[in-house]
Design a protein around this motif. Structure first.
Motif, PDB file in Angstrom:
ATOM      1  N   GLY A  26       0.829  -1.196   0.000  1.00 19.92           N
ATOM      2  CA  GLY A  26       0.000   0.000   0.000  1.00 19.92           C
ATOM      3  C   GLY A  26       0.865   1.249   0.000  1.00 19.92           C
ATOM      4  O   GLY A  26       1.937   1.263   0.613  1.00 19.92           O
ATOM      5  N   PHE A  27       0.409   2.302  -0.681  1.00 19.54           N
ATOM      6  CA  PHE A  27       1.166   3.544  -0.772  1.00 19.54           C
ATOM      7  C   PHE A  27       0.327   4.709  -0.271  1.00 19.54           C
ATOM      8  O   PHE A  27      -0.888   4.750  -0.477  1.00 19.54           O
ATOM      9  CB  PHE A  27       1.577   3.817  -2.226  1.00 19.54           C
ATOM     10  CG  PHE A  27       2.499   2.778  -2.777  1.00 19.54           C
ATOM     11  CD1 PHE A  27       3.858   2.819  -2.513  1.00 19.54           C
ATOM     12  CD2 PHE A  27       2.010   1.735  -3.548  1.00 19.54           C
ATOM     13  CE1 PHE A  27       4.709   1.846  -3.003  1.00 19.54           C
ATOM     14  CE2 PHE A  27       2.849   0.761  -4.044  1.00 19.54           C
ATOM     15  CZ  PHE A  27       4.201   0.822  -3.772  1.00 19.54           C
ATOM     16  N   SER A  28       0.996   5.669   0.362  1.00 19.67           N
ATOM     17  CA  SER A  28       0.330   6.893   0.804  1.00 19.67           C
ATOM     18  C   SER A  28       1.335   8.041   0.739  1.00 19.67           C
ATOM     19  O   SER A  28       2.543   7.822   0.679  1.00 19.67           O
ATOM     20  CB  SER A  28      -0.216   6.741   2.231  1.00 19.67           C
ATOM     21  OG  SER A  28       0.842   6.483   3.140  1.00 19.67           O
ATOM     22  N   LYS A  40       1.408  13.124 -11.894  1.00 15.73           N
ATOM     23  CA  LYS A  40       0.648  12.124 -12.652  1.00 15.73           C
ATOM     24  C   LYS A  40       1.471  10.857 -12.858  1.00 15.73           C
ATOM     25  O   LYS A  40       0.923   9.758 -12.839  1.00 15.73           O
ATOM     26  CB  LYS A  40       0.210  12.692 -13.998  1.00 15.73           C
ATOM     27  CG  LYS A  40      -0.827  13.778 -13.891  1.00 15.73           C
ATOM     28  CD  LYS A  40      -1.165  14.307 -15.271  1.00 15.73           C
ATOM     29  CE  LYS A  40      -2.003  15.562 -15.174  1.00 15.73           C
ATOM     30  NZ  LYS A  40      -2.188  16.184 -16.492  1.00 15.73           N
ATOM     31  N   ILE A  41       2.767  11.016 -13.069  1.00 13.02           N
ATOM     32  CA  ILE A  41       3.646   9.853 -13.252  1.00 13.02           C
ATOM     33  C   ILE A  41       3.637   9.005 -11.980  1.00 13.02           C
ATOM     34  O   ILE A  41       3.504   7.783 -12.031  1.00 13.02           O
ATOM     35  CB  ILE A  41       5.078  10.288 -13.619  1.00 13.02           C
ATOM     36  CG1 ILE A  41       5.083  10.905 -15.020  1.00 13.02           C
ATOM     37  CG2 ILE A  41       6.047   9.116 -13.530  1.00 13.02           C
ATOM     38  CD1 ILE A  41       6.396  11.554 -15.404  1.00 13.02           C
ATOM     39  N   TYR A  46       2.168   4.122  -8.846  1.00 10.98           N
ATOM     40  CA  TYR A  46       1.890   3.535  -7.541  1.00 10.98           C
ATOM     41  C   TYR A  46       0.423   3.524  -7.130  1.00 10.98           C
ATOM     42  O   TYR A  46      -0.009   2.611  -6.440  1.00 10.98           O
ATOM     43  CB  TYR A  46       2.732   4.243  -6.469  1.00 10.98           C
ATOM     44  CG  TYR A  46       4.201   4.116  -6.763  1.00 10.98           C
ATOM     45  CD1 TYR A  46       4.863   2.918  -6.536  1.00 10.98           C
ATOM     46  CD2 TYR A  46       4.922   5.160  -7.316  1.00 10.98           C
ATOM     47  CE1 TYR A  46       6.209   2.765  -6.834  1.00 10.98           C
ATOM     48  CE2 TYR A  46       6.277   5.026  -7.614  1.00 10.98           C
ATOM     49  CZ  TYR A  46       6.906   3.830  -7.376  1.00 10.98           C
ATOM     50  OH  TYR A  46       8.227   3.678  -7.674  1.00 10.98           O
ATOM     51  N   GLY A  47      -0.338   4.540  -7.487  1.00 10.78           N
ATOM     52  CA  GLY A  47      -1.730   4.605  -7.044  1.00 10.78           C
ATOM     53  C   GLY A  47      -1.791   4.486  -5.536  1.00 10.78           C
ATOM     54  O   GLY A  47      -0.978   5.052  -4.818  1.00 10.78           O
ATOM     55  N   THR A  48      -2.735   3.696  -5.048  1.00 10.28           N
ATOM     56  CA  THR A  48      -2.817   3.455  -3.605  1.00 10.28           C
ATOM     57  C   THR A  48      -2.222   2.105  -3.239  1.00 10.28           C
ATOM     58  O   THR A  48      -2.138   1.759  -2.067  1.00 10.28           O
ATOM     59  CB  THR A  48      -4.276   3.512  -3.113  1.00 10.28           C
ATOM     60  OG1 THR A  48      -5.042   2.560  -3.846  1.00 10.28           O
ATOM     61  CG2 THR A  48      -4.850   4.909  -3.296  1.00 10.28           C
ATOM     62  N   GLY A  49      -1.804   1.324  -4.256  1.00 10.09           N
ATOM     63  CA  GLY A  49      -1.159   0.054  -3.970  1.00 10.09           C
ATOM     64  C   GLY A  49      -1.454  -1.008  -4.991  1.00 10.09           C
ATOM     65  O   GLY A  49      -2.157  -0.780  -5.977  1.00 10.09           O
ATOM     66  N   TYR A  50      -0.892  -2.181  -4.739  1.00 15.15           N
ATOM     67  CA  TYR A  50      -1.077  -3.337  -5.605  1.00 15.15           C
ATOM     68  C   TYR A  50      -0.709  -4.606  -4.848  1.00 15.15           C
ATOM     69  O   TYR A  50      -0.156  -4.555  -3.753  1.00 15.15           O
ATOM     70  CB  TYR A  50      -0.265  -3.208  -6.893  1.00 15.15           C
ATOM     71  CG  TYR A  50       1.183  -2.787  -6.727  1.00 15.15           C
ATOM     72  CD1 TYR A  50       2.163  -3.683  -6.313  1.00 15.15           C
ATOM     73  CD2 TYR A  50       1.569  -1.482  -7.004  1.00 15.15           C
ATOM     74  CE1 TYR A  50       3.478  -3.297  -6.175  1.00 15.15           C
ATOM     75  CE2 TYR A  50       2.890  -1.084  -6.885  1.00 15.15           C
ATOM     76  CZ  TYR A  50       3.848  -1.998  -6.474  1.00 15.15           C
ATOM     77  OH  TYR A  50       5.146  -1.609  -6.341  1.00 15.15           O
ATOM     78  N   CYS A 128       9.756   9.573  -7.784  1.00 16.82           N
ATOM     79  CA  CYS A 128       8.613   9.570  -6.866  1.00 16.82           C
ATOM     80  C   CYS A 128       9.074   9.072  -5.501  1.00 16.82           C
ATOM     81  O   CYS A 128      10.021   8.285  -5.408  1.00 16.82           O
ATOM     82  CB  CYS A 128       7.509   8.646  -7.388  1.00 16.82           C
ATOM     83  SG  CYS A 128       6.993   8.996  -9.073  1.00 16.82           S
ATOM     84  N   LYS A 129       8.382   9.509  -4.454  1.00 20.18           N
ATOM     85  CA  LYS A 129       8.680   9.042  -3.104  1.00 20.18           C
ATOM     86  C   LYS A 129       7.392   9.041  -2.303  1.00 20.18           C
ATOM     87  O   LYS A 129       6.395   9.658  -2.689  1.00 20.18           O
ATOM     88  CB  LYS A 129       9.731   9.916  -2.426  1.00 20.18           C
ATOM     89  CG  LYS A 129       9.260  11.352  -2.185  1.00 20.18           C
ATOM     90  CD  LYS A 129      10.343  12.181  -1.535  1.00 20.18           C
ATOM     91  CE  LYS A 129       9.848  13.609  -1.278  1.00 20.18           C
ATOM     92  NZ  LYS A 129      10.858  14.398  -0.568  1.00 20.18           N
ATOM     93  N   GLY A 130       7.407   8.317  -1.181  1.00 19.29           N
ATOM     94  CA  GLY A 130       6.229   8.286  -0.331  1.00 19.29           C
ATOM     95  C   GLY A 130       6.373   7.262   0.771  1.00 19.29           C
ATOM     96  O   GLY A 130       7.459   6.761   1.045  1.00 19.29           O
ATOM     97  N   GLN A 131       5.251   6.958   1.387  1.00 18.75           N
ATOM     98  CA  GLN A 131       5.205   5.969   2.463  1.00 18.75           C
ATOM     99  C   GLN A 131       4.584   4.697   1.925  1.00 18.75           C
ATOM    100  O   GLN A 131       3.797   4.722   0.967  1.00 18.75           O
ATOM    101  CB  GLN A 131       4.392   6.511   3.626  1.00 18.75           C
ATOM    102  CG  GLN A 131       5.053   7.732   4.250  1.00 18.75           C
ATOM    103  CD  GLN A 131       4.171   8.364   5.307  1.00 18.75           C
ATOM    104  OE1 GLN A 131       3.024   8.708   5.042  1.00 18.75           O
ATOM    105  NE2 GLN A 131       4.724   8.522   6.495  1.00 18.75           N
TER     106      GLN A 131
END
Length: 137
Positions: A26-28, A40-41, A46-50, A128-131
């Motif tokens: 999951g991504f946030s 947008k890239i 990543y969206g919200t996950g996979y 891109c980066k995130g949690q």
């Protein structure tokens, strides 16, 4: 200071694993590394996950996602520090629409308290980066 290195195969068994079983990722708070970059890239990648599963080619270091990602695990390092699991992994990534070409190297740094809770941490692919959270599916 007590430090244990967990061999990759043992980690795979302990966490019900990165290699042999499907994992929910999951991504946030996903954003661009460079301020003003094309979000947008990142949302497309990543969206919200996979969900990842072993790749059809059968190689243990290859995974694919339910959204079309191809993931090649290039480095996997999990250690145990004072009963906290610390993961620092590297991946070569191909994203949906990339036609199977590796387009980025992603880095994941995450921690877990036990095998049931799953890992949480941060990631970056240079653009891109995130949690993120990672748990057995």
């Amino acid at each position: 200071m007590k430090k244990h290195i967990i061999p990759t195969i043992a980690f795979a068994l302990f966490t019900t694993s990165a290699y042999g079983q499907s994992m929910q990722v999951g991504f946030s708070n996903v954003t661009t590394v460079v301020p003003g970059g094309d979000i947008k890239i990142c949302k497309a990648r990543y969206g919200t996950g996979y969900v990842t599963s072993p790749h059809k080619n059968g190689a243990k270091i290859h995974k694919s996602s339910d959204k079309g990602h191809f993931i090649h695990i290039t480095k996997s390092n999990v250690t145990l520090h004072h009963d906290v699991y610390v993961m620092a992994n590297e991946y070569n990534m191909s994203y949906p629409g990339d036609k199977g070409e590796i387009t980025a190297k992603a880095y994941v740094y995450a921690t877990a308290l036990d095998r049931k809770s799953g890992f949480s941490g941060v990631f970056s692919d240079g653009q891109c980066k995130g949690q993120l959270t990672i748990s057995a599916k």
